[in-house]
Write a protein that holds these residues in place. Structure first.
Motif, short mmCIF file in Angstrom:
data_model
loop_
_atom_site.label_atom_id
_atom_site.label_comp_id
_atom_site.label_asym_id
_atom_site.label_seq_id
_atom_site.Cartn_x
_atom_site.Cartn_y
_atom_site.Cartn_z
N ARG A 74 0.85 -1.21 0.00
CA ARG A 74 0.00 0.00 0.00
C ARG A 74 0.87 1.25 0.00
NH1 ARG A 74 -3.21 -2.39 4.10
NH2 ARG A 74 -5.02 -3.39 3.15
N TYR A 111 -13.09 -6.48 -12.50
CA TYR A 111 -13.38 -5.61 -11.35
C TYR A 111 -13.52 -4.16 -11.82
CZ TYR A 111 -8.39 -4.36 -11.52
OH TYR A 111 -7.15 -3.93 -11.92
N ILE A 112 -14.27 -3.38 -11.04
CA ILE A 112 -14.43 -1.95 -11.32
C ILE A 112 -13.36 -1.25 -10.49
CG2 ILE A 112 -16.06 0.00 -11.30
CD1 ILE A 112 -17.25 -2.39 -12.76
N SER A 113 -12.33 -0.76 -11.14
CA SER A 113 -11.18 -0.25 -10.38
C SER A 113 -11.55 0.94 -9.51
CB SER A 113 -10.05 0.12 -11.32
OG SER A 113 -10.50 1.05 -12.27
N CYS A 114 -10.84 1.04 -8.39
CA CYS A 114 -11.09 2.10 -7.41
C CYS A 114 -9.79 2.88 -7.29
CB CYS A 114 -11.48 1.44 -6.10
SG CYS A 114 -11.71 2.61 -4.77
N LEU A 117 -7.97 3.20 -3.95
CA LEU A 117 -7.24 1.99 -3.51
C LEU A 117 -6.00 1.77 -4.36
CD1 LEU A 117 -10.15 -0.60 -2.92
CD2 LEU A 117 -8.81 0.61 -1.18
N PRO A 148 -18.16 -7.56 -9.69
CA PRO A 148 -18.39 -7.98 -8.30
C PRO A 148 -19.42 -7.15 -7.55
CG PRO A 148 -16.07 -7.34 -8.64
CD PRO A 148 -16.81 -6.99 -9.88
N VAL A 150 -20.44 -7.21 -3.36
CA VAL A 150 -20.25 -7.82 -2.05
C VAL A 150 -21.61 -7.91 -1.37
CG1 VAL A 150 -19.28 -7.41 0.26
CG2 VAL A 150 -17.87 -7.07 -1.77
N MET A 157 -19.17 -12.78 -2.19
CA MET A 157 -19.24 -11.84 -3.30
C MET A 157 -19.88 -12.55 -4.49
SD MET A 157 -15.84 -10.30 -5.13
CE MET A 157 -15.29 -11.70 -6.08
N MET A 173 -17.84 0.45 0.90
CA MET A 173 -16.37 0.50 0.80
C MET A 173 -15.94 1.53 -0.24
SD MET A 173 -15.95 -3.54 0.49
CE MET A 173 -15.81 -4.67 1.84
N ILE A 175 -16.65 1.47 -3.36
CA ILE A 175 -16.37 0.81 -4.64
C ILE A 175 -17.68 0.75 -5.42
CG2 ILE A 175 -15.73 -1.42 -5.70
CD1 ILE A 175 -13.74 -1.84 -3.56
N ARG A 217 -6.84 -8.16 -0.72
CA ARG A 217 -6.95 -7.11 0.31
C ARG A 217 -7.31 -7.67 1.67
NH1 ARG A 217 -6.20 -2.12 -1.35
NH2 ARG A 217 -5.84 -2.05 -3.57
N TYR A 221 -12.73 -12.48 -0.40
CA TYR A 221 -13.87 -12.49 -1.34
C TYR A 221 -13.53 -13.22 -2.64
CZ TYR A 221 -15.86 -8.79 1.57
OH TYR A 221 -16.37 -8.07 2.62
N TYR A 222 -12.40 -12.86 -3.23
CA TYR A 222 -12.06 -13.48 -4.51
C TYR A 222 -11.73 -14.96 -4.35
CZ TYR A 222 -12.49 -9.78 -7.90
OH TYR A 222 -13.02 -8.86 -8.76
N1 LIG Z 1 -12.36 -2.90 -7.34
C1 LIG Z 1 -12.50 -3.89 -6.48
N2 LIG Z 1 -13.70 -4.39 -6.25
C2 LIG Z 1 -13.84 -5.41 -5.36
C3 LIG Z 1 -12.73 -5.93 -4.68
C4 LIG Z 1 -11.46 -5.37 -4.94
O1 LIG Z 1 -10.41 -5.77 -4.39
N3 LIG Z 1 -11.40 -4.35 -5.85
N4 LIG Z 1 -12.91 -6.94 -3.78
C5 LIG Z 1 -11.95 -7.85 -3.43
O2 LIG Z 1 -12.01 -8.46 -2.41
C6 LIG Z 1 -14.23 -7.06 -3.17
C7 LIG Z 1 -14.38 -6.00 -2.11
N5 LIG Z 1 -13.40 -6.16 -1.12
C8 LIG Z 1 -12.69 -5.15 -0.54
C9 LIG Z 1 -11.84 -5.44 0.51
C10 LIG Z 1 -11.13 -4.41 1.13
C11 LIG Z 1 -11.27 -3.13 0.68
C12 LIG Z 1 -10.52 -2.01 1.31
O3 LIG Z 1 -10.90 -0.87 1.21
N6 LIG Z 1 -9.41 -2.29 1.94
C13 LIG Z 1 -8.53 -1.28 2.52
C14 LIG Z 1 -8.14 -1.64 3.93
C15 LIG Z 1 -9.29 -1.74 4.86
C16 LIG Z 1 -8.88 -2.17 6.24
O4 LIG Z 1 -7.77 -2.71 6.44
O5 LIG Z 1 -9.70 -2.02 7.14
C17 LIG Z 1 -7.26 -1.25 1.68
O6 LIG Z 1 -6.94 -2.27 1.08
O7 LIG Z 1 -6.59 -0.21 1.71
C18 LIG Z 1 -12.10 -2.84 -0.37
C19 LIG Z 1 -12.81 -3.86 -0.97
C20 LIG Z 1 -15.28 -6.94 -4.26
N7 LIG Z 1 -15.08 -5.83 -5.09
#
Ligand SMILES: Nc1nc2c(c(=O)[nH]1)N(C=O)[C@@H](CNc1ccc(C(=O)N[C@@H](CCC(=O)O)C(=O)O)cc1)CN2
Ligand SMILES: Nc1ncnc2c1ncn2[C@@H]1O[C@H](COP(=O)(O)OP(=O)(O)OP(=O)(O)O)[C@@H](O)[C@H]1O
Length: 288
Positions: A74, A111-114, A117, A148, A150, A157, A173, A175, A217, A221-222
């Motif tokens: 990160r 995936y729909i990029s964020c 993140l 995806p 969730v 997912m 989240m 996303i 992450r 989920y995946y």
């Molecule tokens: N674009 C996208 N969609 C996705 C995923 C993904 O990784 N990318 N996922 C894949 O699983 C699922 C959603 N899972 C997610 C898991 C964590 C975080 C997140 O914001 N993590 C933060 C840390 C949060 C923490 O530690 O409390 C980060 O990684 O900075 C977002 C989505 C489904 N959709």
């Protein structure tokens, strides 16, 4: 190497390491039931509480290693210069758009990029797929897209069919994801209920290596989705889809750096700005 072969290799590698989840999982029934539905070997019956305790410690150690690696990636992603990030985003997406395995795919999950993140951008690929949508869920490019959604916090997912970027709304989240029903009130098709298989999955993640390991992450989920989907593919005798992860250069690790558990599903290929890295024989056959 086949996906099953890769998985076996990952287990064998782990079994030679002292802080190995694989050792834990093949010896300790509580974790077998958590991670792997295989019946426990008979010797387990004689296991002591001590063994359980040390297994637990090993398990925690591996999850801790994953956590440490996630933080460092990160940081590296945050430190990326925005113009090189955008160059890498373009390079990766152009490689995908030109690739025969992408062009020939008819049904795919992506995936729909964020951007907050710092995920590899998929917007160009998605808009190419979604241009001129047709009414039947396909698009004029002939492709059908699942993205995806969730459903709860238990690693669950779904992948739902969309035909427009307007089908997406922001989740908790931050996303974008599809609502379960479309504008006409019809349930969106879930890829697990589809009558035909997907050919390709474009996967996000935090770190990858050239033997197919992928660090997500931390939600699982995946891995949970891929396990279920690959089981469905097997049951139906469908062709295995190609699992392709999108990776900035800083996300590619040396081999042995990414800790894995038997739940981690290896990928077939990586796309980095330098090109496609085919890993399995399936990828070598399709990614030329
Ligand atoms: N674009 C996208 N969609 C996705 C995923 C993904 O990784 N990318 N996922 C894949 O699983 C699922 C959603 N899972 C997610 C898991 C964590 C975080 C997140 O914001 N993590 C933060 C840390 C949060 C923490 O530690 O409390 C980060 O990684 O900075 C977002 C989505 C489904 N959709
Ligand atoms: N197939 C699965 N079924 C149920 N839970 C799972 C599965 N795979 C992983 N998990 C759970 O998800 C959590 C996170 O796992 P892990 O750290 O391997 O996720 P990740 O690879 O970073 O995430 P993701 O799979 O979402 O990319 C763990 O608590 C694990 O028990």
């Amino acid at each position: 190497m086949s996906r099953a072969g890769l998985r076996q290799k990952a287990k064998l590698v782990l079994m030679t390491q002292p802080y190995s989840i694989a050792t834990v999982l093949t010896q300790a029934p509580p974790f077998c039931s958590l991670f792997n539905p295989l019946p426990a070997p008979r010797s387990i019956v004689t296991m002591t509480n001590n063994t359980h305790q040390s297994s637990n410690t090993h398990l925690e150690a591996v999850f801790n290693q994953k956590k440490i690696l996630r933080s460092s990636i990160r940081k590296a992603l945050k430190g990326m210069d925005p113009s090189s990030r955008s160059q890498e985003d373009n390079a990766i997406q152009n490689i995908i758009l030109e690739a025969p395995w992408f062009r020939s795919s008819q049904r795919l999950c992506a995936y729909i990029s964020c951007s907050s993140l710092r995920e590899v951008d998929t917007s160009k690929v998605l808009s190419e797929i979604l241009q001129n949508p047709a009414k039947d869920g396909h698009t004029q490019t002939g492709k059908r897209l699942y993205v995806p959604r969730v459903e709860d916090q238990n690693s669950y997912m779904r992948m739902l069919n969309i035909t427009h970027m307007d089908d997406l709304i922001s989740n908790s989240m931050n996303i974008l994801e599809p609502a379960p029903v479309d504008g006409d009130g019809n349930e969106r098709e879930d890829v697990m209920q589809a009558t035909d298989p997907v050919d390709l999955l474009l996967l996000p993640g935090l770190a990858f290596d050239k033997s197919g390991r992928r660090l997500g992450r931390g939600g699982g989920y995946y891995d949970a989705f891929l396990k279920n989907y690959l089981e469905l593919v097997k049951e139906r005798n469908w062709k295995q889809p190609l699992l392709v992860a999108l990776s900035y250069s800083v996300q590619i690790m040396d081999e042995g750096v990414i800790p894995v558990t038997p739940n981690d599903v290896p990928v077939d290929a990586l796309v980095s700005p330098a090109g496609v890295i085919p890993i399995t024989t399936a990828a070598q056959e399709r990614c030329h």
